[in-house]
Design an enzyme around this catalytic site. Structure first.
Site, PDB file in Angstrom:
ATOM      1  N   ILE A   1      53.751  36.983  24.153  1.00  0.00           N
ATOM      2  CA  ILE A   1      53.933  36.066  25.280  1.00  0.00           C
ATOM      3  C   ILE A   1      52.848  35.006  25.316  1.00  0.00           C
ATOM      4  O   ILE A   1      53.119  33.823  25.504  1.00  0.00           O
ATOM      5  CB  ILE A   1      53.955  36.848  26.612  1.00  0.00           C
ATOM      6  CG1 ILE A   1      55.160  37.785  26.663  1.00  0.00           C
ATOM      7  CG2 ILE A   1      53.965  35.895  27.800  1.00  0.00           C
ATOM      8  CD1 ILE A   1      55.168  38.700  27.862  1.00  0.00           C
TER       9      ILE A   1
ATOM     10  N   GLY B   1      45.009  34.169  24.751  1.00  0.00           N
ATOM     11  CA  GLY B   1      44.019  33.477  25.558  1.00  0.00           C
ATOM     12  C   GLY B   1      42.648  34.065  25.350  1.00  0.00           C
ATOM     13  O   GLY B   1      42.453  34.968  24.529  1.00  0.00           O
TER      14      GLY B   1
ATOM     15  N   THR C   1      45.539  39.141  24.200  1.00  0.00           N
ATOM     16  CA  THR C   1      46.934  38.839  23.882  1.00  0.00           C
ATOM     17  C   THR C   1      47.865  39.615  24.794  1.00  0.00           C
ATOM     18  O   THR C   1      47.615  40.787  25.086  1.00  0.00           O
ATOM     19  CB  THR C   1      47.230  39.206  22.414  1.00  0.00           C
ATOM     20  OG1 THR C   1      46.315  38.518  21.565  1.00  0.00           O
ATOM     21  CG2 THR C   1      48.657  38.829  22.038  1.00  0.00           C
TER      22      THR C   1
ATOM     23  N   ASP D   1      40.381  36.694  42.471  1.00  0.00           N
ATOM     24  CA  ASP D   1      40.752  35.841  41.342  1.00  0.00           C
ATOM     25  C   ASP D   1      42.162  35.281  41.507  1.00  0.00           C
ATOM     26  O   ASP D   1      42.890  35.131  40.540  1.00  0.00           O
ATOM     27  CB  ASP D   1      40.653  36.639  40.034  1.00  0.00           C
ATOM     28  CG  ASP D   1      40.714  35.732  38.798  1.00  0.00           C
ATOM     29  OD1 ASP D   1      40.433  34.529  38.927  1.00  0.00           O
ATOM     30  OD2 ASP D   1      41.059  36.234  37.720  1.00  0.00           O
TER      31      ASP D   1
END
Length: 295
Positions: free
Chosen positions: A18, A21, A25, A136
């Site tokens: 998907i 980053g 993963t 966050d």
């Protein structure tokens, strides 16, 4: 992790990558034991041996096990796998992120902003009732499903693995910053910090612009504190005063001046919805047609 559909612990078959980053993963995976699709995130760091990290993960699992809320995604398991790193197994959520919604649709109608905020406040209230703060919340951590449900994607890998004493810059690498002033200043934070993040997020959805951009412009043009957010009433003349005022209270620099909790903020936002929040979002042109990747 290799590209060829890896099988983790002879149970989770990774089918589609998907995203990649800085925090690892994310794969769309098939749970062969429970026969369901899940999101499998691999954080490439052997940190489970760190007692602080292990305690944080154990606490997170205990908290998420208590959460039973439609506006929260579910974390099913966390473990360390040799050769991979820390693996998080969670509910797979289909639908666009709020970042994708804003970029493709621009400023949203006030009714949609209130409907999104009402659902997010419900999710945050559930987290707070479990005894923790999210800390966050950002558009990348929120998705809207086809039936109009707004889902918080849980606690990010950054927050899960970052040392609790780390600075915000060390713990969060998101492109956009939705931290409250007290977090940016290195002070203590609580559920009112999440209220601030929610207010800032709604402000962005209402304006179609990243909040910090206008905040910086406002400081350059005249007096104002370093964390002051321009009122919506000065940017859109079609926003109801009640919505503008609710967001203004949520984004006040001093936590003591904000809504005391997500429940109070959510109740006010709910009163501004013309119908049930999910129905409101299903009726917004364009949202249902957005095709965001699942995570």
């Amino acid at each position: 992790m290799q590209d060829e559909a890896p099988l983790v612990r002879d149970r989770w078959l990774c089918e589609t990558r998907i995203s990649d980053g800085p925090h690892g993963t994310v794969w769309r995976a098939w749970d062969q034991r429970l026969r369901r699709v899940v999101a499998l995130r691999v954080v490439h760091a052997p940190l489970m041996g760190d007692p602080k990290v292990r305690r944080r993960i154990d606490r997170l699992l205990n908290v998420t096990a208590e959460l039973q809320n439609d506006n929260m995604s579910y974390l099913y398991d966390v473990f360390e796998e040799d050769g991979l790193g820390v693996v998080l197994i969670s509910e797979l959520i289909d639908g666009p992120t709020l970042t994708e919604v804003r970029r493709q649709l621009g400023p949203l109608p006030s009714d949609a902003v209130a409907a999104i905020g009402s659902q997010l406040a419900d999710g945050l209230a559930a987290i707070h009732a479990a005894g923790v703060a999210h800390r966050d919340l950002s558009p990348e951590n929120v998705r809207i499903t086809a039936d109009g449900t707004v889902k918080i994607l849980g606690f990010s890998a950054a927050r899960l693995l970052a040392d609790s004493t780390a600075t915000p810059a060390a713990g969060v690498e998101d492109e956009a910053n939705y931290l409250a002033p007290e977090q940016l200043d290195g002070g203590p934070s609580d559920q009112r910090s999440d209220v601030y993040a929610l207010g800032l997020l709604l402000w962005e959805l209402a304006t179609g612009v990243h909040p910090q951009e206008l905040a910086h412009a406002s400081q350059a043009e005249g007096p104002g504190g370093p964390h002051e957010v321009p009122p919506l009433s000065g940017l859109r003349d079609d926003v109801p005063s009640q919505l503008s005022e609710a967001i203004e209270v949520a984004t006040r620099p001093d936590p003591a001046d904000r809504w005391p909790d997500a429940v109070a903020f959510g109740e006010q936002l709910g009163r501004l919805c013309s119908a049930r929040p999910r129905l409101v979002l299903r009726g917004v042109p364009g949202i249902a047609e957005l095709d965001g990747p699942a995570a």
